[in-house]
Design an enzyme around this catalytic site. Sequence first.
Site, short mmCIF file in Angstrom:
data_model
loop_
_atom_site.label_atom_id
_atom_site.label_comp_id
_atom_site.label_asym_id
_atom_site.label_seq_id
_atom_site.Cartn_x
_atom_site.Cartn_y
_atom_site.Cartn_z
N ASN A 1 -6.55 -12.70 0.31
CA ASN A 1 -6.93 -11.68 1.13
C ASN A 1 -7.79 -10.59 0.22
OD1 ASN A 1 -5.71 -12.92 3.47
ND2 ASN A 1 -3.88 -11.61 3.31
N GLY B 1 -0.79 -15.78 -1.76
CA GLY B 1 -1.01 -16.97 -2.46
C GLY B 1 -1.80 -16.35 -3.82
N GLY C 1 18.82 -6.36 -6.75
CA GLY C 1 18.82 -7.56 -7.38
C GLY C 1 18.39 -8.89 -6.80
N ASP D 1 5.92 -10.82 -4.20
CA ASP D 1 5.06 -12.10 -4.89
C ASP D 1 4.98 -12.01 -6.40
OD1 ASP D 1 4.01 -12.30 -2.22
OD2 ASP D 1 2.52 -11.17 -2.18
#
Length: 301
Positions: A9, A39, A220, A247
């Site tokens: 994107n 991704g 965490g 990500d």
Amino acid sequence: MIVVVGSINLDLIANVDRLPSPGETVSGSGFTTAPGGKGANQALAAARAGAPVRMVGAVGKDNFASEALALLRDAKVDLSGVGETFASTGTALIMVADDGENIIAVVAGANASVVPGDLSKAFLKKGDVVLLQHEIPLATVEAALDQARAAGAITVLNAAPFHAEAAGFLGKADYVVANETEFDLYGEALALSGRDRPARMRDFAGKTGRTIVVTLGGDGMMAATPSDLLTVPALKVTPVDTVGAGDTFCGYFAAGLSSGLTLEQALARAGAAGSLACLKPGAQPAIPLARDVDKALQETR
């Protein structure tokens, strides 16, 4: 080799004092664009972690495509598996508040055209780590899980964003990564048993024989394997922008597994990277380099 099959994107980011309520307009204090997509973000994170990376996905034949791929090119990610379509390059419309919280609307564009046939560009082989998310068609995600297993590759599925229809194939992934909200939703969809989240994680791991990792933000992360339950603390930071932190975690986690780290070591390194990503605005621009992550880990010992 890390093989990322997923979305690419261009992020359009507005900074606001606070996130608006439905129907409300708020004033913005800044606007930027940055490469994004779950991704592509994860591919860049794995590359900055020190792993060789191949990206499989799609962009449009438009002005956004070059900018969306710019940082991946700079990081020497193999982009031979990225196709061009007549659909627009995927976009994410992001509002980031002063406290670091955000809301995001994603327009799939070319990402919706990534089909199972494109997996031939992945050149999967034994020992690869295949990293997947849910911003491309779910049929392609499931096909990638099947093809990776047939090739002897390890699979890491970031089960985000949540799609109830994906619940049926989560158990095909060697490692499933979700945040606490996503896991709770999948827990309902899968009718997992247990009075609390750790118990439901154990139930998932026991039923599937796989490992489930749940990220908990500043608290965490936890991981349940068929035989164990791990808790790993996060670095203590004051977030500037949490966009892309998850990500970053996934890319570093896949790189850690690929390099032979133990599960606990891979979680700790990925968690540190995700925390450091909160210290800068944007998704890909904020992903830390390996040397900065390793320095932060050394300082906590």
